[in-house]
Write a protein that holds these residues in place. Structure first.
Motif, mmCIF file in Angstrom:
data_model
loop_
_atom_site.group_PDB
_atom_site.id
_atom_site.type_symbol
_atom_site.label_atom_id
_atom_site.label_comp_id
_atom_site.label_asym_id
_atom_site.label_seq_id
_atom_site.Cartn_x
_atom_site.Cartn_y
_atom_site.Cartn_z
ATOM 1 N N UNK A 1 0.839 -1.199 0.000
ATOM 2 C CA UNK A 1 0.000 0.000 0.000
ATOM 3 C C UNK A 1 0.877 1.253 0.000
ATOM 4 N N UNK A 2 1.870 1.272 0.867
ATOM 5 C CA UNK A 2 2.785 2.417 0.969
ATOM 6 C C UNK A 2 3.518 2.643 -0.349
ATOM 7 N N UNK A 3 4.004 1.585 -0.958
ATOM 8 C CA UNK A 3 4.706 1.711 -2.238
ATOM 9 C C UNK A 3 3.800 2.362 -3.270
ATOM 10 N N UNK B 1 11.991 7.169 -3.027
ATOM 11 C CA UNK B 1 12.379 5.960 -2.316
ATOM 12 C C UNK B 1 11.795 5.943 -0.912
ATOM 13 N N UNK B 2 11.789 4.746 -0.337
ATOM 14 C CA UNK B 2 11.431 4.531 1.063
ATOM 15 C C UNK B 2 12.654 3.911 1.715
ATOM 16 N N UNK B 3 12.999 4.375 2.908
ATOM 17 C CA UNK B 3 14.116 3.759 3.616
ATOM 18 C C UNK B 3 13.741 3.551 5.078
ATOM 19 N N UNK B 4 14.487 2.686 5.727
ATOM 20 C CA UNK B 4 14.193 2.386 7.131
ATOM 21 C C UNK B 4 15.429 1.834 7.830
ATOM 22 N N UNK C 1 11.391 -6.042 -1.942
ATOM 23 C CA UNK C 1 12.181 -5.225 -2.851
ATOM 24 C C UNK C 1 13.139 -4.252 -2.212
ATOM 25 N N UNK C 2 13.303 -4.324 -0.899
ATOM 26 C CA UNK C 2 14.275 -3.472 -0.215
ATOM 27 C C UNK C 2 15.663 -4.107 -0.320
ATOM 28 N N UNK D 1 16.639 0.164 1.825
ATOM 29 C CA UNK D 1 15.978 1.118 0.932
ATOM 30 C C UNK D 1 15.190 0.379 -0.139
ATOM 31 N N UNK D 2 14.107 1.006 -0.567
ATOM 32 C CA UNK D 2 13.305 0.508 -1.692
ATOM 33 C C UNK D 2 13.124 1.691 -2.625
#
Length: 145
Positions: free
Chosen positions: A90-92, A102-105, A119-120, A139-140
């Motif tokens: 959902x976030x993607x 990008x999304x990172x964590x 996919x990260x 990261x994605x």
């Protein structure tokens, strides 16, 4: 079903899963009410079983248009049922539509396989977060339109 939720709704699961039962007022993130921050939850019937918080924050090595994922947690009773993966998907979709890059964590070492399946990729060596445990930056990259 995935829904937007309030910061307050995330606190019971943050306490239970991420902070070893600390009082909920000690599970508040400084970014919870920052402009651009959003919280999502997965509901099984009417029960909130998985949560995530996202806020605009660029990773120092990946440029602008980044979002940071924080506070990802699933109720242990419901773990392994795909609810956390549904949140990330959902976030993607949401962040891709918003033209985020990008999304990172900071992923707990125990969650690396979960994020890799979505996919990260790891972008750091393992490091310790005091009182929490070992982590990796992950990261994605998103399809920028």
């Amino acid at each position: 079903m995935v829904k937007y939720i309030s910061a307050g709704q995330t606190l019971p699961l943050r306490s239970l899963v991420l902070r070893n039962g600390l009082p909920e007022d000690q599970c508040i993130f400084p970014q919870d009410e920052v402009t651009g921050t959003f919280h999502i939850g997965y509901f099984d019937k009417d029960q909130l079983v998985s949560i995530a918080t996202l806020f605009p924050e660029d990773h120092p090595e990946y440029g602008s248009k980044g979002f940071r994922l924080r506070g990802m947690a699933s109720d242990p009773v419901f773990a392994g049922k795909g609810y956390g993966a549904a949140l990330i998907k959902f976030v993607i979709d949401e962040l891709t539509s918003a033209n985020a890059a990008y999304i990172w964590c900071n992923a707990r070492s125990s969650a690396v396989a979960f994020y890799t399946k979505l996919g990260f990729t790891m972008i750091s060596e393992e490091f310790e977060i005091a009182g929490v445990g070992p982590h990796f930056d992950m990261i994605r990259l998103l399809d920028v339109k």
